[in-house]
Design an enzyme around this catalytic site. Structure first.
Site, PDB file in Angstrom:
ATOM      1  N   ARG A 149      -6.285   1.927  17.780  1.00  0.00           N
ATOM      2  CA  ARG A 149      -5.947   0.503  17.627  1.00  0.00           C
ATOM      3  C   ARG A 149      -5.460  -0.137  18.912  1.00  0.00           C
ATOM      4  O   ARG A 149      -5.526  -1.355  19.041  1.00  0.00           O
ATOM      5  CB  ARG A 149      -4.847   0.341  16.574  1.00  0.00           C
ATOM      6  CG  ARG A 149      -5.408  -0.053  15.268  1.00  0.00           C
ATOM      7  CD  ARG A 149      -4.323  -0.371  14.251  1.00  0.00           C
ATOM      8  NE  ARG A 149      -4.952  -0.215  12.948  1.00  0.00           N
ATOM      9  CZ  ARG A 149      -4.308  -0.008  11.831  1.00  0.00           C
ATOM     10  NH1 ARG A 149      -2.988   0.083  11.819  1.00  0.00           N
ATOM     11  NH2 ARG A 149      -4.974   0.096  10.699  1.00  0.00           N
TER      12      ARG A 149
ATOM     13  N   GLY B 280      -5.311   7.532   5.451  1.00  0.00           N
ATOM     14  CA  GLY B 280      -4.433   8.498   6.110  1.00  0.00           C
ATOM     15  C   GLY B 280      -3.186   8.756   5.286  1.00  0.00           C
ATOM     16  O   GLY B 280      -2.729   9.897   5.164  1.00  0.00           O
TER      17      GLY B 280
ATOM     18  N   LYS C  77       0.835  -1.212   0.000  1.00  0.00           N
ATOM     19  CA  LYS C  77       0.000   0.000   0.000  1.00  0.00           C
ATOM     20  C   LYS C  77       0.867   1.259   0.000  1.00  0.00           C
ATOM     21  O   LYS C  77       0.591   2.205  -0.741  1.00  0.00           O
ATOM     22  CB  LYS C  77      -0.928  -0.032   1.216  1.00  0.00           C
ATOM     23  CG  LYS C  77      -1.835   1.179   1.350  1.00  0.00           C
ATOM     24  CD  LYS C  77      -3.075   0.865   2.147  1.00  0.00           C
ATOM     25  CE  LYS C  77      -2.832   0.717   3.629  1.00  0.00           C
ATOM     26  NZ  LYS C  77      -2.617   1.988   4.338  1.00  0.00           N
ATOM     27  N   SER C  78       1.904   1.271   0.825  1.00  0.00           N
ATOM     28  CA  SER C  78       2.761   2.474   0.909  1.00  0.00           C
ATOM     29  C   SER C  78       3.408   2.770  -0.436  1.00  0.00           C
ATOM     30  O   SER C  78       3.440   3.928  -0.892  1.00  0.00           O
ATOM     31  CB  SER C  78       3.868   2.253   1.944  1.00  0.00           C
ATOM     32  OG  SER C  78       3.312   2.111   3.216  1.00  0.00           O
TER      33      SER C  78
ATOM     34  N   ARG D  61      -8.638  11.750  12.605  1.00  0.00           N
ATOM     35  CA  ARG D  61      -7.182  11.567  12.729  1.00  0.00           C
ATOM     36  C   ARG D  61      -6.437  12.903  12.671  1.00  0.00           C
ATOM     37  O   ARG D  61      -6.797  13.791  11.900  1.00  0.00           O
ATOM     38  CB  ARG D  61      -6.699  10.609  11.632  1.00  0.00           C
ATOM     39  CG  ARG D  61      -7.399   9.268  11.770  1.00  0.00           C
ATOM     40  CD  ARG D  61      -6.927   8.258  10.781  1.00  0.00           C
ATOM     41  NE  ARG D  61      -5.538   7.903  10.987  1.00  0.00           N
ATOM     42  CZ  ARG D  61      -4.855   7.095  10.175  1.00  0.00           C
ATOM     43  NH1 ARG D  61      -5.444   6.592   9.102  1.00  0.00           N
ATOM     44  NH2 ARG D  61      -3.615   6.799  10.427  1.00  0.00           N
TER      45      ARG D  61
ATOM     46  N   GLN E 206       4.636   9.024   7.211  1.00  0.00           N
ATOM     47  CA  GLN E 206       3.688   9.896   6.506  1.00  0.00           C
ATOM     48  C   GLN E 206       4.107  11.353   6.660  1.00  0.00           C
ATOM     49  O   GLN E 206       4.085  12.136   5.700  1.00  0.00           O
ATOM     50  CB  GLN E 206       2.283   9.693   7.063  1.00  0.00           C
ATOM     51  CG  GLN E 206       1.723   8.314   6.766  1.00  0.00           C
ATOM     52  CD  GLN E 206       0.365   8.094   7.370  1.00  0.00           C
ATOM     53  OE1 GLN E 206      -0.171   8.954   8.080  1.00  0.00           O
ATOM     54  NE2 GLN E 206      -0.232   6.945   7.095  1.00  0.00           N
TER      55      GLN E 206
ATOM     56  N   ASP F  91       2.057  -1.348  11.821  1.00  0.00           N
ATOM     57  CA  ASP F  91       0.724  -1.817  11.414  1.00  0.00           C
ATOM     58  C   ASP F  91       0.462  -3.271  11.812  1.00  0.00           C
ATOM     59  O   ASP F  91      -0.640  -3.777  11.599  1.00  0.00           O
ATOM     60  CB  ASP F  91       0.565  -1.666   9.898  1.00  0.00           C
ATOM     61  CG  ASP F  91       0.504  -0.202   9.490  1.00  0.00           C
ATOM     62  OD1 ASP F  91       0.121   0.644  10.328  1.00  0.00           O
ATOM     63  OD2 ASP F  91       0.851   0.109   8.335  1.00  0.00           O
TER      64      ASP F  91
END
Ligand code: S3P
Length: 449
Positions: free
Chosen positions: A362, A105, A32-33, A133, A180, A331
């Site tokens: 989480r 995000g 995904k990144s 967030r 991020q 994650d």
């Protein structure tokens, strides 16, 4: 400016139950990144970038849609193959509509950086989870570069950002270890003249740095202190298109991998999983727990080391996971906590503050997932402590809070627990792992409505 939270009305409950060993080979979808970065950086080159193996999950597709709204031309050629026609650094056009990032995000924060370096104004929004967030941590350094936040309630979405007309280079030492945040600053700094430096106390995933170098930017990374990095980018490069091959996502591979470890008699091979050392903290932890995970056929694909992982079901023991390892497995904690439930002894996972600001809180959601299935779990400050007993009762209904990783972790628990585990909503799994249910079922898992 604050409007009613977008609601998600169509929920899809799902139940996982024990069904004999997992067997076979599978390839989880693209990382995904890297997928999100490939689209964004492709859109900042001049010319055409070809991508193969792109994750076609909702987070990535939403990011693609926002890039189109900003003037990028992105075409899906089929089966993870995409073509991106870039507009060049600082070349985005002002969008006619707000940019909707859905649950993502990463998409939202990286695009805040990319837009901050352009002389345009754009409104950023997302779903009810993304609207909770924190964005202030991103906006602050972008304001130093010259962007202005025109409206935002408490640093939350929806927000309107005016990009910098004359971006200025900066030296930035983030207070939190966040790829991020680092990436947003690097993307904004692309349009500033001179050098921008980021000093990370703890190194985080370096996909943005590697991809910028791949597209011809001058960027260097030097060690800083015990486990940090000093990254220096020379601004205003001409980014030159180059093909991108997206490897399989280690964060997605974690789910079938831990399922195979927990279900006795299982043997599964997961193909082509990315082994970037800033993403392999879970494998280091599982090795300490006594897991049987072999790295086969280690090779290089598209600039990243990848391996086929052979996993066999085996007993695990509890361990202490140091806080310094968190960035390399941030994650993976929910599914590691599931593994810890089935281990013998106590597992202490330290320094999990950042888990509170993911797609859900989480830390709380993981503890609740375990407790509702009869496992003793305690939150002590920023640490999560799980009492493993070699088995879990199961039988719980897990609330997933619009969080794909809580959903998949709960289902993994249900494949090994005494009684089935149900989740309230499987819909968000598609943000990062489309085809999760089909892939798990192809290995022999029983997942049904
Ligand atoms: C990501 C960085 C991590 C991670 C997220 C993807 C990225 O977030 O949790 O799923 O692609 O840069 P933080 O940077 O907030 O830790």
């Amino acid at each position: 400016m604050r409007t009613a939270l977008p609601t998600h009305t169509q929920t899809s409950p799902l139940t996982a139950r024990r069904n004999g060993p997992l067997k076979g080979r599978a390839r989880v979808p693209g990382d995904k990144s890297i997928s999100i970065r490939a689209l964004i950086l492709g859109a900042l080159t001049v010319g055409e970038t070809r991508i193969s193996g792109l994750l076609e999950g909702e987070d990535v597709l939403n990011t693609a849609q926002t890039l189109r709204a900003l003037g990028g031309r992105l075409e899906r050629l089929g089966g993870g193959a995409w073509r991106v026609h870039g507009v060049g650094v600082a070349g985005f056009a002002e969008p006619a509509e707000k940019l909707d990032f859905g649950n993502s995000g990463t998409g939202c924060r990286l695009m805040l950086g990319a837009v901050a370096g352009c002389p345009i104004t754009a409104t950023f929004d997302g779903d009810a989870s993304l609207r909770k967030r924190p964005m202030r941590r991103i906006l602050e350094p972008l304001e130093h570069i010259g962007a202005r936040t025109l409206s935002s309630a408490d640093g939350l979405l929806p927000l309107t950002l005016a990009g910098a007309r004359d971006p200025i280079p900066t030296v930035f030492a983030p207070k939190v270890a966040s790829a991020q945040l680092k990436s947003a600053v690097l993307l904004a700094a692309l349009s500033a003249p001179g050098e921008t430096t980021i000093v990370e106390r703890e190194a985080t995933r370096d996909h943005t740095e590697k991809m910028l170098a791949h597209f011809g930017a001058q960027i260097r990374a030097e060690p800083e202190g015990a486990s940090g990095r000093r990254i220096t980018l020379v601004g205003q490069p001409e980014l030159v298109p180059a093909p991108i091959v997206v490897p399989a996502d280690p964060s997605s591979a974690a789910f079938p991998l831990i399922a195979a470890l927990l279900v006795p008699g299982s043997e599964v091979i997961l193909e082509g999983v990315m082994m970037n050392p800033l993403r392999t903290g879970l494998l280091a932890t599982l090795a300490e727990m006594g897991a049987s995970v072999e790295r086969l056929n280690v090779r290089n694909e598209g600039g990243e080391e990848v391996a086929d992982l052979r996993v066999r079901g085996c007993p695990l023991r509890g361990v202490e996971v140091p806080a310094a390892r968190a960035p390399s497995m941030i994650d993976e904690y929910p599914v590691l906590a599931v593994a810890a439930s089935f281990a013998e002894g106590t597992t202490i996972m330290r320094g999990l503050k950042e888990l509170r600001v993911k797609e859900s809180d989480r830390l709380a959601a993981t503890a609740a997932l375990l407790r509702v299935n009869g496992v003793e779990a305690e939150i002590d400050g920023d640490d999560l402590i799980v009492q493993g007993s070699g088995r879990a009762a199961g039988g719980g209904l897990v609330t997933t809070h619009m969080d794909h990783r809580i959903a998949m972790s709960a289902l993994v628990m249900g494949l090994a627990s005494d009684k089935p585990v149900a989740i309230d909503d499987a819909a968000f799994i598609a943000t990062s792992f489309p085809g999760f249910v089909e892939l798990m079922c192809s290995l022999g898992a029983e997942l049904a409505e």
